[in-house]
Scaffold this motif. Structure first.
Motif, PDB file in Angstrom:
ATOM      1  N   GLU A   1      -4.655 -10.720   6.163  1.00 29.62           N
ATOM      2  CA  GLU A   1      -5.841 -10.467   6.837  1.00 29.62           C
ATOM      3  C   GLU A   1      -6.315  -8.968   5.937  1.00 29.62           C
ATOM      4  O   GLU A   1      -7.351  -8.933   6.002  1.00 29.62           O
ATOM      5  N   ASP A   2      -5.292  -8.065   5.888  1.00 28.75           N
ATOM      6  CA  ASP A   2      -5.690  -6.912   5.168  1.00 28.75           C
ATOM      7  C   ASP A   2      -4.627  -6.334   4.260  1.00 28.75           C
ATOM      8  O   ASP A   2      -3.710  -5.598   4.582  1.00 28.75           O
ATOM      9  N   PRO A   3      -4.414  -6.631   2.649  1.00 32.79           N
ATOM     10  CA  PRO A   3      -3.351  -6.299   2.019  1.00 32.79           C
ATOM     11  C   PRO A   3      -3.587  -4.736   1.635  1.00 32.79           C
ATOM     12  O   PRO A   3      -2.596  -4.168   1.225  1.00 32.79           O
ATOM     13  N   TYR A   4      -4.699  -4.279   1.602  1.00 27.26           N
ATOM     14  CA  TYR A   4      -4.969  -2.935   1.259  1.00 27.26           C
ATOM     15  C   TYR A   4      -4.175  -1.785   2.032  1.00 27.26           C
ATOM     16  O   TYR A   4      -3.585  -0.985   1.349  1.00 27.26           O
ATOM     17  N   SER A   5      -4.023  -1.991   3.251  1.00 27.64           N
ATOM     18  CA  SER A   5      -3.215  -1.130   4.015  1.00 27.64           C
ATOM     19  C   SER A   5      -1.760  -1.248   3.754  1.00 27.64           C
ATOM     20  O   SER A   5      -1.257  -0.203   3.561  1.00 27.64           O
ATOM     21  N   SER A   6      -1.265  -2.396   3.314  1.00 33.92           N
ATOM     22  CA  SER A   6       0.111  -2.727   3.034  1.00 33.92           C
ATOM     23  C   SER A   6       0.204  -2.263   1.415  1.00 33.92           C
ATOM     24  O   SER A   6       1.115  -1.501   1.210  1.00 33.92           O
ATOM     25  N   TYR A   7      -0.653  -2.211   0.667  1.00 32.62           N
ATOM     26  CA  TYR A   7      -0.641  -1.694  -0.694  1.00 32.62           C
ATOM     27  C   TYR A   7      -0.425  -0.262  -0.562  1.00 32.62           C
ATOM     28  O   TYR A   7       0.272   0.414  -1.491  1.00 32.62           O
ATOM     29  N   ARG A   8      -1.194   0.471   0.150  1.00 27.54           N
ATOM     30  CA  ARG A   8      -1.051   1.987   0.252  1.00 27.54           C
ATOM     31  C   ARG A   8       0.441   2.484   0.540  1.00 27.54           C
ATOM     32  O   ARG A   8       1.025   3.400  -0.023  1.00 27.54           O
ATOM     33  N   VAL A   9       0.985   1.528   1.547  1.00 25.87           N
ATOM     34  CA  VAL A   9       2.354   2.115   1.887  1.00 25.87           C
ATOM     35  C   VAL A   9       3.342   1.715   0.603  1.00 25.87           C
ATOM     36  O   VAL A   9       4.444   2.265   0.595  1.00 25.87           O
ATOM     37  N   MET A  10       3.098   0.644  -0.016  1.00 29.45           N
ATOM     38  CA  MET A  10       4.056   0.141  -0.982  1.00 29.45           C
ATOM     39  C   MET A  10       4.034   1.242  -2.095  1.00 29.45           C
ATOM     40  O   MET A  10       5.144   1.503  -2.532  1.00 29.45           O
ATOM     41  N   ARG A  11       3.000   1.836  -2.447  1.00 27.17           N
ATOM     42  CA  ARG A  11       2.721   2.569  -3.577  1.00 27.17           C
ATOM     43  C   ARG A  11       3.520   3.992  -3.241  1.00 27.17           C
ATOM     44  O   ARG A  11       4.045   4.510  -3.930  1.00 27.17           O
ATOM     45  N   ARG A  12       3.419   4.289  -1.735  1.00 34.14           N
ATOM     46  CA  ARG A  12       3.868   5.536  -1.426  1.00 34.14           C
ATOM     47  C   ARG A  12       5.539   5.430  -1.303  1.00 34.14           C
ATOM     48  O   ARG A  12       6.253   6.368  -1.580  1.00 34.14           O
ATOM     49  N   GLU A  13       5.811   4.310  -0.637  1.00 43.95           N
ATOM     50  CA  GLU A  13       7.290   4.344  -0.065  1.00 43.95           C
ATOM     51  C   GLU A  13       8.252   3.242  -0.608  1.00 43.95           C
ATOM     52  O   GLU A  13       9.424   3.558  -1.040  1.00 43.95           O
ATOM     53  N   THR A  14       7.549   2.153  -1.170  1.00 36.90           N
ATOM     54  CA  THR A  14       8.487   1.094  -1.857  1.00 36.90           C
ATOM     55  C   THR A  14       7.676   0.700  -3.155  1.00 36.90           C
ATOM     56  O   THR A  14       7.332  -0.461  -3.031  1.00 36.90           O
ATOM     57  N   PRO A  15       7.592   1.611  -4.246  1.00 33.40           N
ATOM     58  CA  PRO A  15       6.870   1.055  -5.522  1.00 33.40           C
ATOM     59  C   PRO A  15       7.621  -0.104  -6.270  1.00 33.40           C
ATOM     60  O   PRO A  15       7.051  -0.861  -7.000  1.00 33.40           O
ATOM     61  N   LEU A  16       8.935  -0.403  -5.882  1.00 27.52           N
ATOM     62  CA  LEU A  16       9.731  -1.354  -6.272  1.00 27.52           C
ATOM     63  C   LEU A  16      10.561  -1.912  -5.058  1.00 27.52           C
ATOM     64  O   LEU A  16      11.286  -1.293  -4.250  1.00 27.52           O
ATOM     65  N   LEU A  17      10.190  -3.365  -4.816  1.00 26.15           N
ATOM     66  CA  LEU A  17      10.725  -3.801  -3.881  1.00 26.15           C
ATOM     67  C   LEU A  17      11.142  -5.309  -4.078  1.00 26.15           C
ATOM     68  O   LEU A  17      10.623  -6.025  -4.855  1.00 26.15           O
ATOM     69  N   TRP A  18      12.157  -5.874  -3.519  1.00 17.42           N
ATOM     70  CA  TRP A  18      12.793  -7.247  -3.542  1.00 17.42           C
ATOM     71  C   TRP A  18      11.989  -8.033  -2.551  1.00 17.42           C
ATOM     72  O   TRP A  18      12.251  -7.757  -1.486  1.00 17.42           O
TER      73      TRP A  18
ATOM     74  N   PRO B   1      -6.683   6.246   7.843  1.00 18.18           N
ATOM     75  CA  PRO B   1      -5.420   6.504   8.319  1.00 18.18           C
ATOM     76  C   PRO B   1      -4.280   5.688   7.640  1.00 18.18           C
ATOM     77  O   PRO B   1      -4.758   4.589   7.279  1.00 18.18           O
ATOM     78  N   VAL B   2      -3.226   6.187   7.407  1.00 19.72           N
ATOM     79  CA  VAL B   2      -2.161   5.261   6.602  1.00 19.72           C
ATOM     80  C   VAL B   2      -1.487   4.630   7.660  1.00 19.72           C
ATOM     81  O   VAL B   2      -0.938   5.310   8.570  1.00 19.72           O
ATOM     82  N   PRO B   3      -0.979   3.396   7.368  1.00 17.51           N
ATOM     83  CA  PRO B   3      -0.382   2.629   8.515  1.00 17.51           C
ATOM     84  C   PRO B   3       1.155   3.146   8.117  1.00 17.51           C
ATOM     85  O   PRO B   3       1.583   3.564   7.112  1.00 17.51           O
ATOM     86  N   GLY B   4       1.899   2.769   9.197  1.00 14.16           N
ATOM     87  CA  GLY B   4       3.409   3.127   9.235  1.00 14.16           C
ATOM     88  C   GLY B   4       4.399   2.306   8.291  1.00 14.16           C
ATOM     89  O   GLY B   4       5.389   2.699   7.699  1.00 14.16           O
ATOM     90  N   GLN B   5       3.936   1.004   8.114  1.00 17.53           N
ATOM     91  CA  GLN B   5       4.817  -0.158   7.346  1.00 17.53           C
ATOM     92  C   GLN B   5       3.771  -1.071   6.592  1.00 17.53           C
ATOM     93  O   GLN B   5       2.811  -1.425   7.002  1.00 17.53           O
ATOM     94  N   ALA B   6       4.264  -1.650   5.560  1.00 20.28           N
ATOM     95  CA  ALA B   6       3.792  -2.743   4.809  1.00 20.28           C
ATOM     96  C   ALA B   6       4.237  -3.915   5.497  1.00 20.28           C
ATOM     97  O   ALA B   6       5.382  -4.164   5.857  1.00 20.28           O
ATOM     98  N   HIS B   7       3.100  -5.034   5.538  1.00 23.04           N
ATOM     99  CA  HIS B   7       3.362  -6.158   5.939  1.00 23.04           C
ATOM    100  C   HIS B   7       3.969  -7.036   4.935  1.00 23.04           C
ATOM    101  O   HIS B   7       3.684  -6.839   3.839  1.00 23.04           O
TER     102      HIS B   7
END
Length: 404
Positions: free
Chosen positions: A17-34, A2-8
């Motif tokens: 604890e688990d960066p990989y689930s956040s990475y999935r959200v970043m790639r999909r929704e916020t590939p560039l963030l401040w 499952p893909v989580p709803g938001q990145a930590h």
């Protein structure tokens, strides 16, 4: 999965604890963030991280504040001819005949000595009893330093790694890192001066006499490089050895395949570098406004390149969340060169100069451990858990085996 709803947030306990689930959200929704806390733009897609490593628009000027307080000025901060000359001075020791003939026996001896301390016991923690010690001991021996000081080198190594991973800027960690720079200089500079007068066949002597186009390294150049080598050379191999075993032990069919066919060891290492890289973040600085996926990075900005995210990009790899040493979209032949199709060693001009040394250490270590620890398996109840954000690896890998 499952893909989580938001990145930590990168600095949060949940992310650690688990960066990989956040990475999935970043790639999909916020590939560039401040990221305000780090004062940095963050990129997570393979194409953008690859560009940041290869495109000269992205510089290493950020290392002036990131690395100099603990190492001094090294080849990582340099560019242009200065960088190419300095790299040419140190690179020969880490590849080809010099590595195979001079330093491979040093690697084999240090690995064997550590394994001999526990091979008869039937159980071990491959992190605490082997991985964290192995590369630091190798580097100290390569430099021709006093073997009685191995524990001191390990302490300095631990302090520097904490400094480099101090994203939250803990003042005590900063102070400890700066003390380490002073202590390391007080130890190394007299040794360097003595080695100039009485050279041997060690790496430190080779650095003292190295010359390219009339350029040589002064004492401070050599000290800074040795400091960098202790940290960068130790960190990647430390976590890589532990991660290779953690990954294989959690995938017994692939462990069996490697045990039966040792030519698969490079594949296991390459896939580990992709799936659980030792270094999850490398920073660059934008020399001008740069358009990337999700927006534009302004000139002068620090850019945090998420290797751990890019190496699992769905646009680059098939089934990227799976550990598979047999995958066809990762070339293990090129995995330890500047032509690698993963990002764990960076790419371009600043591709890791010690990549072949790391390969030699990991391949020796994996093969010797498999030979010495028949029937190796995870200890009852053990599930290796990764720790770290900037760099990341198993906190422990407790195993049992048939004692020899």
């Amino acid at each position: 999965m499952p893909v989580p709803g938001q990145a930590h947030d990168i600095l949060s306990p949940q992310f650690a604890e688990d960066p990989y689930s956040s990475y999935r959200v970043m790639r999909r929704e916020t590939p560039l963030l401040w990221h305000e806390g780090m004062r940095s733009y963050v990129v997570s897609r393979y194409a953008d991280v690859e560009r940041a490593f290869k495109d000269s628009t992205f510089t290493t000027d950020n290392y002036a504040w990131q690395l100099e307080p603990v190492h001094g000025r090294t080849i990582l901060q340099m560019s242009g001819r200065e960088h190419s000359v300095r790299r040419a001075l140190v690179a020969p020791a880490f590849r080809g005949r010099e590595l195979q003939e001079t330093f491979l026996p040093v690697i084999e001896r240090n690995s064997r000595e550590l394994i001999d301390a526990f091979r008869h016991t039937g159980s071990a923690d491959l992190v605490g009893q082997y991985a964290t010690r192995f590369p630091v001991n190798v580097i100290a021996d390569m430099l021709g330093l006093d073997r009685a000081d191995h524990d001191r080198f390990h302490g300095w190594y631990t302090s520097v790694i904490a400094f480099l991973g101090n994203l939250a800027q803990d003042p005590e960690v900063i102070a400890a890192g700066q003390r380490t720079r002073v202590e390391f200089a007080a130890y190394m500079l007299p040794v360097i001066r003595d080695r100039r007068e009485h050279p041997g066949d060690d790496l430190l002597s080779a650095l003292c006499r190295a010359e390219v186009d009339g350029t040589a390294m002064d004492d401070e150049d050599i000290r800074a490089f040795c400091s960098l080598l202790l940290a960068a050379g130790g960190e990647t191999t430390d976590k890589a050895v532990a991660s290779v075993f953690a990954n294989l032990l959690r995938h017994p069919d692939q462990l069996d395949a490697v045990r039966e066919d040792r030519s698969l060891v490079p594949r296991a290492f390459a896939e580990t570098l992709r799936w659980t890289p030792p270094v999850h973040m490398i920073m660059r600085q934008a020399a001008r406004d740069v358009p990337v996926a999700g927006g534009t990075i302004p000139a002068g900005s620090t850019v945090t390149c998420l290797i751990g995210a890019a190496n699992r990009d769905e646009e680059r790899y098939a089934d990227p969340e799976a550990f598979d040493i047999f995958r066809t979209d990762l070339n293990s032949t090129n995995a330890f060169s500047a032509a690698a199709d993963h990002l764990a060693f960076a790419l371009g001009r600043h591709f890791c100069v010690g990549a072949m040394l790391a390969r030699a250490e990991v391949e020796v270590g994996v093969n010797q451990l498999l030979d010495a620890l028949p029937g190796i398996r995870l200890a009852p109840g053990e599930l290796p858990v990764e720790r770290g954000v900037f760099t990341r690896g198993p906190a422990s890998v407790r195993v049992e085996f048939d004692p020899v």
